[in-house]
Design a protein around this motif. Structure first.
Motif, short mmCIF file in Angstrom:
data_model
loop_
_atom_site.label_atom_id
_atom_site.label_comp_id
_atom_site.label_asym_id
_atom_site.label_seq_id
_atom_site.Cartn_x
_atom_site.Cartn_y
_atom_site.Cartn_z
N GLY A 1 0.82 -1.21 0.00
CA GLY A 1 0.00 0.00 0.00
C GLY A 1 0.85 1.25 0.00
O GLY A 1 0.54 2.23 -0.70
N LEU A 2 1.93 1.25 0.76
CA LEU A 2 2.83 2.40 0.77
C LEU A 2 3.53 2.56 -0.58
O LEU A 2 3.76 3.68 -1.03
N THR A 3 3.84 1.46 -1.23
CA THR A 3 4.47 1.51 -2.55
C THR A 3 3.52 2.12 -3.58
O THR A 3 3.94 2.94 -4.41
N VAL A 4 2.26 1.74 -3.53
CA VAL A 4 1.26 2.33 -4.43
C VAL A 4 1.15 3.83 -4.16
O VAL A 4 1.13 4.65 -5.09
N ALA A 5 1.10 4.21 -2.88
CA ALA A 5 1.02 5.63 -2.53
C ALA A 5 2.25 6.39 -3.01
O ALA A 5 2.14 7.52 -3.51
N LEU A 6 3.43 5.79 -2.89
CA LEU A 6 4.66 6.43 -3.35
C LEU A 6 4.63 6.64 -4.86
O LEU A 6 4.98 7.71 -5.36
N ALA A 7 4.19 5.64 -5.59
CA ALA A 7 4.10 5.77 -7.05
C ALA A 7 3.15 6.90 -7.43
O ALA A 7 3.43 7.68 -8.34
N ARG A 8 2.05 7.01 -6.72
CA ARG A 8 1.09 8.10 -7.00
C ARG A 8 1.67 9.45 -6.62
O ARG A 8 1.41 10.45 -7.29
N ALA A 9 2.46 9.49 -5.54
CA ALA A 9 3.09 10.75 -5.14
C ALA A 9 4.05 11.23 -6.23
O ALA A 9 4.10 12.42 -6.53
N PHE A 10 4.81 10.31 -6.80
CA PHE A 10 5.71 10.69 -7.90
C PHE A 10 4.93 11.31 -9.04
O PHE A 10 5.36 12.30 -9.63
N LYS A 11 3.80 10.73 -9.39
CA LYS A 11 3.00 11.26 -10.50
C LYS A 11 2.42 12.63 -10.17
O LYS A 11 2.25 13.47 -11.05
N LEU A 12 2.12 12.88 -8.90
CA LEU A 12 1.64 14.20 -8.50
C LEU A 12 2.76 15.24 -8.55
O LEU A 12 2.55 16.38 -8.95
N LEU A 13 3.96 14.83 -8.12
CA LEU A 13 5.09 15.74 -8.13
C LEU A 13 5.54 16.09 -9.54
O LEU A 13 5.94 17.21 -9.82
N ASP A 14 5.46 15.11 -10.44
CA ASP A 14 5.90 15.31 -11.82
C ASP A 14 5.13 14.34 -12.72
O ASP A 14 5.54 13.18 -12.87
N PRO A 15 4.01 14.78 -13.30
CA PRO A 15 3.16 13.88 -14.08
C PRO A 15 3.86 13.15 -15.22
O PRO A 15 3.48 12.05 -15.58
N GLY A 16 4.91 13.71 -15.77
CA GLY A 16 5.60 13.08 -16.88
C GLY A 16 6.76 12.18 -16.46
O GLY A 16 7.44 11.61 -17.31
N LEU A 17 6.96 12.04 -15.17
CA LEU A 17 8.10 11.29 -14.66
C LEU A 17 8.02 9.81 -15.00
O LEU A 17 7.00 9.17 -14.80
N LYS A 18 9.09 9.26 -15.53
CA LYS A 18 9.15 7.84 -15.86
C LYS A 18 10.12 7.08 -14.95
O LYS A 18 9.90 5.94 -14.61
N ASN A 19 11.23 7.71 -14.58
CA ASN A 19 12.26 7.04 -13.78
C ASN A 19 12.78 8.03 -12.73
O ASN A 19 13.67 8.82 -13.01
N PRO A 20 12.22 7.99 -11.51
CA PRO A 20 12.61 8.99 -10.51
C PRO A 20 14.09 8.87 -10.12
O PRO A 20 14.64 7.77 -10.06
N HIS A 21 14.68 10.03 -9.89
CA HIS A 21 16.08 10.10 -9.48
C HIS A 21 16.15 10.78 -8.11
O HIS A 21 15.13 11.06 -7.50
N GLY A 22 17.34 11.08 -7.67
CA GLY A 22 17.59 11.59 -6.33
C GLY A 22 16.66 12.69 -5.84
O GLY A 22 16.08 12.59 -4.77
N GLU A 23 16.53 13.75 -6.61
CA GLU A 23 15.71 14.88 -6.18
C GLU A 23 14.24 14.48 -6.02
O GLU A 23 13.59 14.88 -5.06
N GLN A 24 13.72 13.70 -6.95
CA GLN A 24 12.32 13.27 -6.86
C GLN A 24 12.10 12.36 -5.65
O GLN A 24 11.09 12.47 -4.96
N TRP A 25 13.04 11.45 -5.41
CA TRP A 25 12.94 10.57 -4.24
C TRP A 25 12.96 11.40 -2.96
O TRP A 25 12.19 11.15 -2.03
N GLU A 26 13.84 12.37 -2.91
CA GLU A 26 13.97 13.20 -1.71
C GLU A 26 12.66 13.95 -1.44
O GLU A 26 12.19 13.99 -0.30
#
Length: 84
Positions: free
Chosen positions: A49-74
């Motif tokens: 469930g946390l992994t699903v939430a994390l994936a959705r958070a990445f899409k909210l932070l950057d809708p076009g993101l395909k492969n998150p890197h350091g800054e996005q993870w942070e």
């Protein structure tokens, strides 16, 4: 929120069966008390469930993101730190 992410993970797990993989990857924090069998059994699902939430958070932070890197993870971890 999180309940929906758990539900979505359960559906994904029925299709792909990723819970055993998450069970191997899930760290169990050291506590003064032992986990109950029920809690231990739910840890992979909670991690899912946390992994699903994390994936959705990445899409909210950057809708076009395909492969998150350091800054996005942070940024994502900072949001989770606020909530958890």
């Amino acid at each position: 929120g999180f309940a929906q992410c758990l539900h979505d993970f359960r559906e994904l797990n029925e299709q792909v069966d990723v819970a055993p993989i998450l069970d191997e990857l899930t760290n169990r924090p050291a506590l003064d008390y032992d986990y109950t069998a029920e809690t231990e059994a739910r840890l992979p699902e909670l991690a899912g469930g946390l992994t699903v939430a994390l994936a959705r958070a990445f899409k909210l932070l950057d809708p076009g993101l395909k492969n998150p890197h350091g800054e996005q993870w942070e940024r994502a971890f900072k949001i989770f730190d606020l909530l958890l």
